[in-house]
Design an enzyme around this catalytic site. Structure first.
Site, PDB file in Angstrom:
ATOM      1  N   ASP A 226      56.034  39.509  17.496  1.00 22.40           N
ATOM      2  CA  ASP A 226      55.321  39.160  18.737  1.00 22.40           C
ATOM      3  C   ASP A 226      53.894  39.681  18.772  1.00 22.40           C
ATOM      4  OD1 ASP A 226      57.111  37.574  20.085  1.00 22.40           O
ATOM      5  OD2 ASP A 226      58.141  39.244  21.066  1.00 22.40           O
ATOM      6  N   LYS A 229      51.095  38.413  20.979  1.00 20.11           N
ATOM      7  CA  LYS A 229      51.023  38.677  22.429  1.00 20.11           C
ATOM      8  C   LYS A 229      49.832  39.561  22.786  1.00 20.11           C
ATOM      9  CE  LYS A 229      55.731  37.705  23.796  1.00 20.11           C
ATOM     10  NZ  LYS A 229      57.047  38.251  24.149  1.00 20.11           N
ATOM     11  N   HIS A 254      51.602  32.722  21.550  1.00 20.72           N
ATOM     12  CA  HIS A 254      51.643  34.002  20.828  1.00 20.72           C
ATOM     13  C   HIS A 254      52.083  33.811  19.378  1.00 20.72           C
ATOM     14  CE1 HIS A 254      56.038  34.143  21.736  1.00 20.72           C
ATOM     15  NE2 HIS A 254      56.113  35.013  20.744  1.00 20.72           N
ATOM     16  N   HIS A 280      59.364  32.358  14.599  1.00 16.63           N
ATOM     17  CA  HIS A 280      60.545  32.956  15.235  1.00 16.63           C
ATOM     18  C   HIS A 280      60.978  32.245  16.513  1.00 16.63           C
ATOM     19  CE1 HIS A 280      57.424  35.201  17.460  1.00 16.63           C
ATOM     20  NE2 HIS A 280      58.348  35.460  18.379  1.00 16.63           N
ATOM     21  N   HIS A 281      60.184  31.272  16.986  1.00 19.47           N
ATOM     22  CA  HIS A 281      60.652  30.465  18.133  1.00 19.47           C
ATOM     23  C   HIS A 281      60.921  29.017  17.752  1.00 19.47           C
ATOM     24  CE1 HIS A 281      60.279  33.531  21.237  1.00 19.47           C
ATOM     25  NE2 HIS A 281      59.104  33.876  20.723  1.00 19.47           N
ATOM     26  N   ASP A 309      66.047  38.320  17.515  1.00 16.34           N
ATOM     27  CA  ASP A 309      65.194  38.459  18.706  1.00 16.34           C
ATOM     28  C   ASP A 309      65.934  38.035  19.970  1.00 16.34           C
ATOM     29  OD1 ASP A 309      62.835  39.010  20.082  1.00 16.34           O
ATOM     30  OD2 ASP A 309      62.071  36.966  19.848  1.00 16.34           O
TER      31      ASP A 309
HETATM   32 FE   LIG Z   1      58.216  35.846  20.417  1.00 16.88          FE
HETATM   33 FE   LIG Z   2      60.740  39.720  20.582  1.00 20.81          FE
END
Ligand SMILES: [Fe+2]
Ligand SMILES: [Fe+2]
Length: 367
Positions: A226, A229, A254, A280-281, A309
């Protein structure tokens, strides 16, 4: 003179018998030593207390035994094997010399007079043989000494390089963890979120067949998932109310921000970290972000961290929700198999769940 001759013959006969007995004993010892060496190599657990056996060989002051003593870090069974072989070898040398002497005495007993040129020549030859044996032993020792010393220097050199590499890695890991912590604080995910995601990722990677080095690389890389962010405005990250579509779109960025931040950083860990930050998303069914990548287009590292996550987000308390019960979170992950999450990763998650749960309990937040 005749009396002296008969005395010497008697003595010769004596020596011959003694030699035969010594030869039998020596052959027995050599066979036993070879059997011991074989056991040490192939069936070390049958040797019993290794130290007891080693003490027998330690008595023997031969070159090979001394080398075996000098090599402190070799396994006990190999040391015993070397000791046993050294024993067999030196016994073989003794057997050779004794056999020669026996032959000379046999010749002496058989002949008219023990005082012959032949016996004298044979005795000289035998003494030459003994000298040769001694020289070979010294030479062999010298060669082995140089060989072992060379290895010692190689290891010394290797250890120095290793130390420097370890130090570099330690500094790198510290820097990475500091960045992860800064990110964590900024995105309001207090506690040990990053540490847990890292540990879950390592467990999943291992379960999926990655070796220890790869799994550890992912552990470290995942802490930066992350990091993007840092570039998202705090007002949006900290907003207690529901986000507008625009705000949510900004949060989604992010991933690409993270990718950009890690773009030009060198090193294997950073390469993996960049992939993880970007992916990761993403979801195998194509409904993820930022690119809507599908199935094989998403890297295994991205797929692993996605599961780690979300599982941690579900089981942690956030400003907008309570922590889920772990069984409910487990079921939620399994429900996403093949759609939100990669099927193979979810299967690894199911298999490794006892370990994941254990890691979760040992890395709980302080409150
Ligand atoms: Fe994330
Ligand atoms: Fe996370």
């Amino acid at each position: 003179m005749e009396e002296t001759k008969s005395h010497i013959r008697k003595l010769g006969n004596y020596v011959r018998w003694l030699v035969i007995v010594a030869e039998i004993v020596l052959i027995g010892v050599i066979i036993l030593a070879l059997i011991a060496a074989g056991y040490a190599l192939f069936k070390p657990d049958l040797l019993g207390d290794a130290n007891d056996i080693w003490e027998i060989f330690e008595e023997e002051n031969s070159v090979l035994v001394n080398i075996a003593i000098a090599m402190e870090n070799i396994p006990d069974n190999i040391r015993i094997m070397l000791g046993a072989l050294a024993w067999a070898l030196s016994m073989l040398g003794v057997l050779f010399v004794i056999h020669k002497i026996g032959k000379i005495f046999a010749e002496m007993v058989r002949s008219e007079s023990p005082f012959t040129d032949q016996v004298a020549r044979d005795l000289k030859k035998a003494s030459d043989g003994i000298l040769l044996l001694a020289l070979v032993n010294v030479l062999l020792g010298l060669v082995l000494f140089l060989f072992v010393r060379l290895f010692a220097y190689l290891f010394e050199y290797g250890a120095a390089i290793q130390k420097r590499a370890d130090e570099t890695n330690r500094i790198q890991e510290e820097m990475i963890l500091s960045f992860a912590e800064i990110t964590e604080n900024k995105s309001g995910q207090t506690g040990k979120h990053v540490k847990r995601v890292a540990e879950y990722s390592r467990i999943l990677a291992t379960e999926l067949g990655m070796d220890a080095v790869e799994a550890d690389r992912l552990r470290l890389a995942s802490t930066m998932h992350d990091i993007g962010k840092l570039l998202v405005p705090s007002e949006i990250l900290d907003k207690p109310a529901k986000l507008t579509d625009e705000e949510f779109a900004e949060i989604k960025k992010h991933t690409t921000y993270g990718g950009k931040l890690l773009n030009n950083v060198e090193g294997e860990v950073m390469k993996v970290a960049r992939t993880v930050a970007l992916e990761h998303h993403e979801r195998p069914d194509g409904r993820g972000y930022p690119e809507g990548k599908q199935q094989e287009a998403i890297s295994i590292e991205g797929k692993i961290v996605a599961v780690a996550d979300v599982y941690d987000a579900l089981t942690s308390r956030r400003s907008y929700k309570d922590a889920w019960d772990d069984t409910k979170a487990y079921e939620e992950i399994v429900k996403g198999k093949g759609t939100q999450f990669d099927a193979a990763v979810v299967e690894a998650f199911e298999r490794a769940y006892p370990k994941i749960n254990e890691a979760r309990l040992s890395l709980q937040d302080a409150n």
